[in-house]
Structures are given as structure tokens and as C-alpha cells.
Design a protein around this motif. Structure first.
Motif, PDB file in Angstrom:
ATOM      1  N   ASN A 106      77.974  43.818 -15.538  1.00  0.00           N
ATOM      2  CA  ASN A 106      78.509  44.612 -16.478  1.00  0.00           C
ATOM      3  C   ASN A 106      77.895  45.723 -17.339  1.00  0.00           C
ATOM      4  OD1 ASN A 106      81.133  42.657 -15.477  1.00  0.00           O
ATOM      5  ND2 ASN A 106      80.602  41.242 -16.694  1.00  0.00           N
ATOM      6  N   THR A 107      76.693  46.219 -17.246  1.00  0.00           N
ATOM      7  CA  THR A 107      75.704  46.583 -17.740  1.00  0.00           C
ATOM      8  C   THR A 107      75.075  48.321 -17.190  1.00  0.00           C
ATOM      9  OG1 THR A 107      75.141  45.342 -18.994  1.00  0.00           O
ATOM     10  CG2 THR A 107      73.910  46.895 -19.403  1.00  0.00           C
ATOM     11  N   LEU A 108      74.987  47.941 -15.882  1.00  0.00           N
ATOM     12  CA  LEU A 108      75.049  48.580 -14.951  1.00  0.00           C
ATOM     13  C   LEU A 108      75.724  49.318 -14.050  1.00  0.00           C
ATOM     14  CD1 LEU A 108      71.392  49.681 -14.530  1.00  0.00           C
ATOM     15  CD2 LEU A 108      71.557  48.461 -12.883  1.00  0.00           C
ATOM     16  N   VAL A 109      75.502  50.892 -13.756  1.00  0.00           N
ATOM     17  CA  VAL A 109      76.878  51.353 -13.130  1.00  0.00           C
ATOM     18  C   VAL A 109      75.972  52.468 -12.429  1.00  0.00           C
ATOM     19  CG1 VAL A 109      78.419  53.760 -13.929  1.00  0.00           C
ATOM     20  CG2 VAL A 109      78.017  50.977 -14.740  1.00  0.00           C
ATOM     21  N   GLU A 110      76.020  52.255 -11.018  1.00  0.00           N
ATOM     22  CA  GLU A 110      75.841  53.272 -10.329  1.00  0.00           C
ATOM     23  C   GLU A 110      76.387  54.822 -10.368  1.00  0.00           C
ATOM     24  OE1 GLU A 110      75.003  51.649  -6.429  1.00  0.00           O
ATOM     25  OE2 GLU A 110      73.881  50.194  -7.835  1.00  0.00           O
ATOM     26  N   VAL A 111      75.602  55.761 -10.042  1.00  0.00           N
ATOM     27  CA  VAL A 111      76.271  56.997  -9.732  1.00  0.00           C
ATOM     28  C   VAL A 111      75.154  57.807  -8.878  1.00  0.00           C
ATOM     29  CG1 VAL A 111      76.425  59.156 -10.925  1.00  0.00           C
ATOM     30  CG2 VAL A 111      76.715  57.084 -12.449  1.00  0.00           C
ATOM     31  N   ILE A 112      75.916  58.357  -7.789  1.00  0.00           N
ATOM     32  CA  ILE A 112      75.447  59.349  -6.652  1.00  0.00           C
ATOM     33  C   ILE A 112      75.956  60.743  -6.878  1.00  0.00           C
ATOM     34  CG2 ILE A 112      74.812  59.091  -4.779  1.00  0.00           C
ATOM     35  CD1 ILE A 112      75.271  56.633  -4.271  1.00  0.00           C
ATOM     36  N   LYS A 113      75.172  61.036  -7.303  1.00  0.00           N
ATOM     37  CA  LYS A 113      75.617  62.834  -7.455  1.00  0.00           C
ATOM     38  C   LYS A 113      74.659  63.175  -7.398  1.00  0.00           C
ATOM     39  CE  LYS A 113      79.963  62.100  -9.075  1.00  0.00           C
ATOM     40  NZ  LYS A 113      80.963  63.737  -9.016  1.00  0.00           N
ATOM     41  N   PRO A 114      74.776  65.074  -6.952  1.00  0.00           N
ATOM     42  CA  PRO A 114      74.121  65.999  -7.066  1.00  0.00           C
ATOM     43  C   PRO A 114      73.527  66.146  -8.466  1.00  0.00           C
ATOM     44  CG  PRO A 114      75.545  66.636  -5.312  1.00  0.00           C
ATOM     45  CD  PRO A 114      76.150  66.070  -6.076  1.00  0.00           C
ATOM     46  N   LEU A 115      71.997  66.140  -8.962  1.00  0.00           N
ATOM     47  CA  LEU A 115      71.284  66.149  -9.947  1.00  0.00           C
ATOM     48  C   LEU A 115      72.161  67.828 -10.977  1.00  0.00           C
ATOM     49  CD1 LEU A 115      67.520  65.500  -8.487  1.00  0.00           C
ATOM     50  CD2 LEU A 115      69.413  64.172 -10.746  1.00  0.00           C
ATOM     51  N   ASP A 116      71.805  69.376 -10.015  1.00  0.00           N
ATOM     52  CA  ASP A 116      73.024  70.055 -10.645  1.00  0.00           C
ATOM     53  C   ASP A 116      74.839  69.736 -10.929  1.00  0.00           C
ATOM     54  OD1 ASP A 116      72.778  70.832  -8.750  1.00  0.00           O
ATOM     55  OD2 ASP A 116      71.460  72.084  -8.539  1.00  0.00           O
ATOM     56  N   VAL A 145      66.362  71.984  -7.797  1.00  0.00           N
ATOM     57  CA  VAL A 145      67.808  71.776  -8.328  1.00  0.00           C
ATOM     58  C   VAL A 145      67.925  72.888  -9.882  1.00  0.00           C
ATOM     59  CG1 VAL A 145      68.276  70.227  -9.895  1.00  0.00           C
ATOM     60  CG2 VAL A 145      66.926  69.199  -8.087  1.00  0.00           C
ATOM     61  N   ASP A 146      68.983  73.021 -10.315  1.00  0.00           N
ATOM     62  CA  ASP A 146      68.935  73.930 -11.156  1.00  0.00           C
ATOM     63  C   ASP A 146      68.715  73.552 -12.480  1.00  0.00           C
ATOM     64  OD1 ASP A 146      70.390  76.016 -12.843  1.00  0.00           O
ATOM     65  OD2 ASP A 146      71.985  76.272 -11.902  1.00  0.00           O
ATOM     66  N   GLY A 147      67.934  73.311 -12.491  1.00  0.00           N
ATOM     67  CA  GLY A 147      67.510  72.765 -14.352  1.00  0.00           C
ATOM     68  C   GLY A 147      68.082  73.288 -15.545  1.00  0.00           C
ATOM     69  N   ASP A 148      68.489  74.494 -15.659  1.00  0.00           N
ATOM     70  CA  ASP A 148      69.261  74.818 -16.497  1.00  0.00           C
ATOM     71  C   ASP A 148      70.812  74.038 -16.574  1.00  0.00           C
ATOM     72  OD1 ASP A 148      67.631  76.629 -17.101  1.00  0.00           O
ATOM     73  OD2 ASP A 148      68.651  78.137 -16.431  1.00  0.00           O
ATOM     74  N   GLU A 149      71.372  73.732 -15.377  1.00  0.00           N
ATOM     75  CA  GLU A 149      72.753  73.439 -15.173  1.00  0.00           C
ATOM     76  C   GLU A 149      72.597  71.689 -15.726  1.00  0.00           C
ATOM     77  OE1 GLU A 149      76.878  73.076 -14.424  1.00  0.00           O
ATOM     78  OE2 GLU A 149      75.783  74.774 -13.977  1.00  0.00           O
ATOM     79  N   LEU A 150      71.337  71.420 -14.907  1.00  0.00           N
ATOM     80  CA  LEU A 150      71.481  70.084 -14.990  1.00  0.00           C
ATOM     81  C   LEU A 150      71.098  69.726 -16.779  1.00  0.00           C
ATOM     82  CD1 LEU A 150      70.636  66.501 -14.830  1.00  0.00           C
ATOM     83  CD2 LEU A 150      67.986  68.131 -15.046  1.00  0.00           C
ATOM     84  N   THR A 153      74.459  70.196 -18.825  1.00  0.00           N
ATOM     85  CA  THR A 153      74.836  68.312 -18.805  1.00  0.00           C
ATOM     86  C   THR A 153      74.533  67.865 -19.629  1.00  0.00           C
ATOM     87  OG1 THR A 153      75.623  69.239 -16.303  1.00  0.00           O
ATOM     88  CG2 THR A 153      75.747  67.095 -16.877  1.00  0.00           C
ATOM     89  N   ILE A 154      73.187  67.280 -19.575  1.00  0.00           N
ATOM     90  CA  ILE A 154      72.396  66.269 -20.433  1.00  0.00           C
ATOM     91  C   ILE A 154      73.141  66.556 -21.535  1.00  0.00           C
ATOM     92  CG2 ILE A 154      70.397  65.331 -20.792  1.00  0.00           C
ATOM     93  CD1 ILE A 154      69.660  65.640 -18.334  1.00  0.00           C
ATOM     94  N   PHE A 155      73.033  68.384 -22.155  1.00  0.00           N
ATOM     95  CA  PHE A 155      72.937  68.069 -23.474  1.00  0.00           C
ATOM     96  C   PHE A 155      74.498  67.831 -23.775  1.00  0.00           C
ATOM     97  CE2 PHE A 155      73.905  71.058 -27.429  1.00  0.00           C
ATOM     98  CZ  PHE A 155      72.861  70.859 -28.028  1.00  0.00           C
ATOM     99  N   LYS A 156      75.586  68.443 -23.021  1.00  0.00           N
ATOM    100  CA  LYS A 156      76.967  68.086 -23.480  1.00  0.00           C
ATOM    101  C   LYS A 156      77.428  66.605 -23.514  1.00  0.00           C
ATOM    102  CE  LYS A 156      81.761  69.271 -21.388  1.00  0.00           C
ATOM    103  NZ  LYS A 156      82.031  69.494 -19.940  1.00  0.00           N
TER     104      LYS A 156
END
Length: 237
Positions: A106-116, A145-150, A153-156
Motif C-alpha cells: 500500500n506504500t510502494l508504487v512501481e512506475v515504468i517510464k522513460p526518464l525524460d 537522457v534529456d536532463g532539462d526535461e527530467l 518534471t521533478i520541479f513541477k
């Protein structure tokens, strides 16, 4: 910017100590604690029960599980991975097995996505308390990986005042990103510049994983987990 060092054991919050010492936590994870010093790192980053957190590029999920044990059932950890290559299939199996451990479902959620990917995290904007990226930023650089995009996304995804914690293997001063694939090291100033460009403010660094005897010339896998590492705490204003 604040420069932090290790705090006395008496100042490590009990919920962090309890999570690290949990009898349900895998022995293989605990074996890495001497090198990773999760008590100090998690205290420095301010991880607390009830938080909504993301672990980016989790690979085997060691950090994800520890975060989940700290935030507890009232929190959530989004453990993100790319579709891992065949050479990392064992790590992927370990990562997926963590959901079956007591208290994880109930706590850990797996996410499989490209980093950017712009939809990297399945969260509302401004909803995360913290994001952690442990020893894999340098990998993303050599992977293209597009670091600017990543970082955007984290900032948002983070709330105002939210923490972006980055731990990585230190390269020689001035080396930039030239050793990211060969030595798996990176100049901290390279990461700082990329992350600050996204709008983050570097508020503190910690020397809890520093090793002044590391010449920064050997691949990190030859250092028996004792390479010089930097720990950075960024905040979304």
C-alpha cells in the motif's frame, strides 16, 4: 549554502532508525548500510512519516524500500524505473519482489517510464514532498537522457519547499561529465548547474559520504563501495 556533517546517533529520528533496523528489511540491503549511511542521508534530506516521495531510476529498489519504510502506511513512494536492459534483469526481479514484502503493497508504487517522459510520475503538480536520485544521475548523462526535461518534471511534481535530494559518485574537480561512462563519476558542479537551471536552489551539501582518500581516477566498482560521494539538497522555491 549550508555545509553539513554527520549528526550524533542521538539526533537520528527514531522512525529512521526503526525503518533501517526493520526485521523485514532484506539482509542484502542492510549489508550496504555501512557504505551508504542511510541514517545520516535520510536525516539530512528530512524524510519523515506521511511524506509523498519519488525515487527516480530505482534499479533494484534499495532506496525505494527504505523510503517506504520511513514514510509508512500514511505516505507513498513512487519507485520509478526505465525498462531495464537484460544485464539488469536480476535487479528488476529484486525491485518487483519488494511489493510482496510486509507493509509494502500500500506504500510502494512501481512506475515504468522513460526518464525524460513528461508524464514520468503519476502525481498531481505540486504534490510531492521529496524526490530522491541515488547514484544514478551520472548514468542518465551517458545514456543521453534529456536532463532539462527530467529536472523540469521533478520541479513541477514537487510542492513549494519540496526537497530534491541527489547522491552521486564524485569525479575530479573540473572533470564535468567526461567520466560518467568510464569511471561512473561526475563533477558535482555539473549536476548543480543542470539542476539549478530548472529553478531549484541548492540549500545544503553533506560530507557524510565523502572520502578524501579517493583519488577519483578509478572506476567506482573498484572502490568496494567506498568511493567519494556527494550528497546535495535542493529545494523548490
Amino acid at each position: 549554502m549550508e555545509h553539513a556533517s554527520a549528526v550524533p546517533n542521538s539526533q537520528i529520528p527514531k522512525y529512521i532508525t526503526a525503518a533501517i533496523n526493520s526485521p523485514d528489511r532484506p539482509a542484502a540491503d542492510k549489508e550496504l548500510d555501512r557504505a551508504r549511511r542511510p541514517d545520516q542521508v535520510m536525516t539530512f534530506l528530512g524524510i519523515k512519516p506521511g511524506m509523498q516521495v519519488a525515487d527516480i531510476f530505482a534499479v533494484g529498489g534499495n532506496t525505494s524500500e527504505l523510503l517506504a519504510r520511513i514514510v509508512g502506511p500514511s505516505g507513498k513512494v513512487y519507485s520509478q524505473n526505465i525498462k531495464l536492459p537484460e544485464r539488469l534483469k536480476k535487479a528488476e526481479e529484486v525491485w518487483k519482489a519488494r511489493l510482496k514484502e510486509p507493509g509494502m503493497a500500500n506504500t510502494l508504487v512501481e512506475v515504468i517510464k522513460p526518464l525524460d517522459a513528461p508524464d514520468l510520475l503519476p502525481v498531481s503538480p505540486g504534490s510531492l514532498d521529496a524526490v530522491v536520485l541515488n547514484q544514478n544521475y551520472h548514468d542518465m548523462v551517458w545514456m543521453g537522457v534529456d536532463g532539462d526535461e527530467l529536472n523540469a518534471t521533478i520541479f513541477k511534481a514537487l510542492e513549494s519547499g519540496g526537497v530534491y535530494g541527489v547522491i552521486d559518485n564524485a569525479g575530479a574537480a573540473g572533470s564535468g561529465a567526461k567520466d560518467v561512462k568510464t569511471l561512473h563519476r561526475i563533477d558535482p558542479n555539473f549536476e548543480i548547474a543542470e539542476i539549478e537551471k530548472a529553478g531549484f536552489k541548492l540549500v545544503a551539501s553533506s560530507d557524510v559520504l565523502s572520502n578524501s582518500n579517493d583519488p577519483h581516477t578509478e572506476p567506482v566498482f573498484k572502490m568496494n563501495h567506498m568511493d567519494d560521494r556527494f550528497v546535495l539538497k535542493f529545494v523548490k522555491p
